[in-house]
Design an enzyme around this catalytic site. Structure first.
Site, PDB file in Angstrom:
ATOM      1  N   HIS A 251      -3.889  -3.218  -5.334  1.00  0.00           N
ATOM      2  CA  HIS A 251      -3.619  -2.878  -3.723  1.00  0.00           C
ATOM      3  C   HIS A 251      -5.454  -2.842  -3.232  1.00  0.00           C
ATOM      4  CE1 HIS A 251      -3.971   0.155  -0.483  1.00  0.00           C
ATOM      5  NE2 HIS A 251      -4.253  -1.057   0.211  1.00  0.00           N
TER       6      HIS A 251
ATOM      7  N   GLU B 103      -6.688  -0.656  -6.233  1.00  0.00           N
ATOM      8  CA  GLU B 103      -5.653  -0.024  -6.981  1.00  0.00           C
ATOM      9  C   GLU B 103      -4.988  -0.534  -7.389  1.00  0.00           C
ATOM     10  OE1 GLU B 103      -4.137   4.270  -4.851  1.00  0.00           O
ATOM     11  OE2 GLU B 103      -3.821   2.423  -3.372  1.00  0.00           O
TER      12      GLU B 103
ATOM     13  N   SER C 266       0.407  -1.203  -0.314  1.00  0.00           N
ATOM     14  CA  SER C 266       0.575  -0.214   0.092  1.00  0.00           C
ATOM     15  C   SER C 266       1.177   1.689  -0.005  1.00  0.00           C
ATOM     16  CB  SER C 266      -0.865   0.117   1.321  1.00  0.00           C
ATOM     17  OG  SER C 266      -0.145  -0.227   2.533  1.00  0.00           O
TER      18      SER C 266
ATOM     19  N   ASN D 176      -3.566   5.530   0.261  1.00  0.00           N
ATOM     20  CA  ASN D 176      -3.191   6.181   1.221  1.00  0.00           C
ATOM     21  C   ASN D 176      -2.217   6.979   1.594  1.00  0.00           C
ATOM     22  OD1 ASN D 176      -3.360   3.968   2.912  1.00  0.00           O
ATOM     23  ND2 ASN D 176      -2.322   2.502   2.030  1.00  0.00           N
TER      24      ASN D 176
END
Length: 315
Positions: free
Chosen positions: A173, A185, A134, A223
């Site tokens: 992700h 993602e 991530s 993130n």
């Protein structure tokens, strides 16, 4: 007989057998949607038999809920379980010859690099190596995906094949909890080929997910937005601005979020939140990503959130 929809999905991504390395929360979820939604034979690897047992307990629980709600039948639930296998050694994983492997191990660059080197040295050159990182650079991970000198794969590969080995690495992700969250993602390393990206995207969609594509930049999209949000909540608690209950009540009611900031951090895992924050801070040099001292203390104490029974809250 395969349905037309399933046949079309398989033809789009070409994945007949998937594998997941790491039977934590995310790994279990990835394995579940791979077998249940995409309908693909799926192998879940972990060195811990306890974690593998937890995985099958989760699969049973999720399938039982779907049967009870009329979302699936007993026969379909049984068929899903038949598509799931567990292995406790990487040698066993190699024997299954997966078309794609999803890495879902802790967010530590050295661990992931070592794993990709091992996978590149033992799996077929056609196997896609997808990382659930991530925050870590996919280009860095791809550079590690080269067969080790003297390995069976290295001895059987041409120099061109060895050079191209890193081109099969891609970022995938998944959001936690995987069976519930709709987004995946996707991140391309500098080495990743368009074919690997398109097949991974097609497989994520076959698992019932929508996708976004990010540059290979620290934190990607999700993130880069999420970590400062959680950090600021922790700073508020650390500085005595408000109680954890009022901080979370504010994020619930003011921002219409399904979980409070600190509850969300506990669900993700405070060690994971810290690791991502450290990568963002180190890679960007931007102080807005610096992890709070309280977060570091929680992790040092082993208060990791739901998975340890205590984080900002006691479970």
């Amino acid at each position: 007989m395969l349905s037309r929809a399933y046949s079309a999905a398989v033809s789009a991504h070409g994945i007949k057998r998937a594998a997941v390395v790491g039977a934590g929360q995310l790994g279990q979820g990835i394995a579940y949607v791979s077998a249940r939604v995409a309908g693909v034979d799926t192998i879940l690897y972990d060195s811990s038999e306890k974690q593998l047992a937890k995985g099958f307990a989760l699969f049973d629980k999720l399938l039982s809920k779907e049967v009870a709600k009329g979302k699936t039948t007993d026969e379909e639930a049984t068929a899903t379980l038949a598509r799931l296998r567990t292995v406790s050694t990487l040698a066993q994983l190699t024997d299954h010859d997966p078309d794609i492997v999803f890495e879902a191990i802790p967010e530590q660059v050295e661990l992931k690099q070592a794993l990709f080197g091992t996978l590149a040295s033992t799996l077929s050159a056609r196997t896609i190596l997808a990382s659930n990182t991530s925050s870590i650079s996919l280009t860095t991970l791809a550079a590690a995906a080269v067969p080790a000198p003297g390995s069976l794969v290295e001895r059987a590969s041409s120099p061109e094949d060895i050079l191209a080995s890193s081109s099969r690495v891609v970022g995938c992700h998944w959001m936690n909890p995987v069976p519930v969250m709709r987004l995946v993602e996707l991140i391309s390393a500098l080495q990743t080929t368009p074919d690997v990206m398109s097949r991974t995207k097609a497989f994520a969609e076959a698992c019932g997910k929508e996708t976004t594509v990010s540059k290979d930049t620290p934190g990607f999209i999700a993130n880069r937005i999420l970590i400062p949000y959680i950090n600021e909540a922790v700073f508020c608690l650390e500085e005595g601005v408000a109680s954890k209950e009022d901080i979370d009540k504010t994020s619930l009611l003011a921002f219409n979020q399904p979980l409070g900031c600190l509850q969300l951090a506990d669900m993700i895992g405070l060690d994971t939140v810290l690791a991502i924050g450290e990568v963002l801070h180190r890679e960007t040099g931007d102080s807005k990503y610096r992890p709070p001292v309280l977060l570091r203390r929680k992790v040092a104490a082993g208060h990791l959130g739901r998975k340890s029974g205590q984080g900002f809250y006691v479970y």
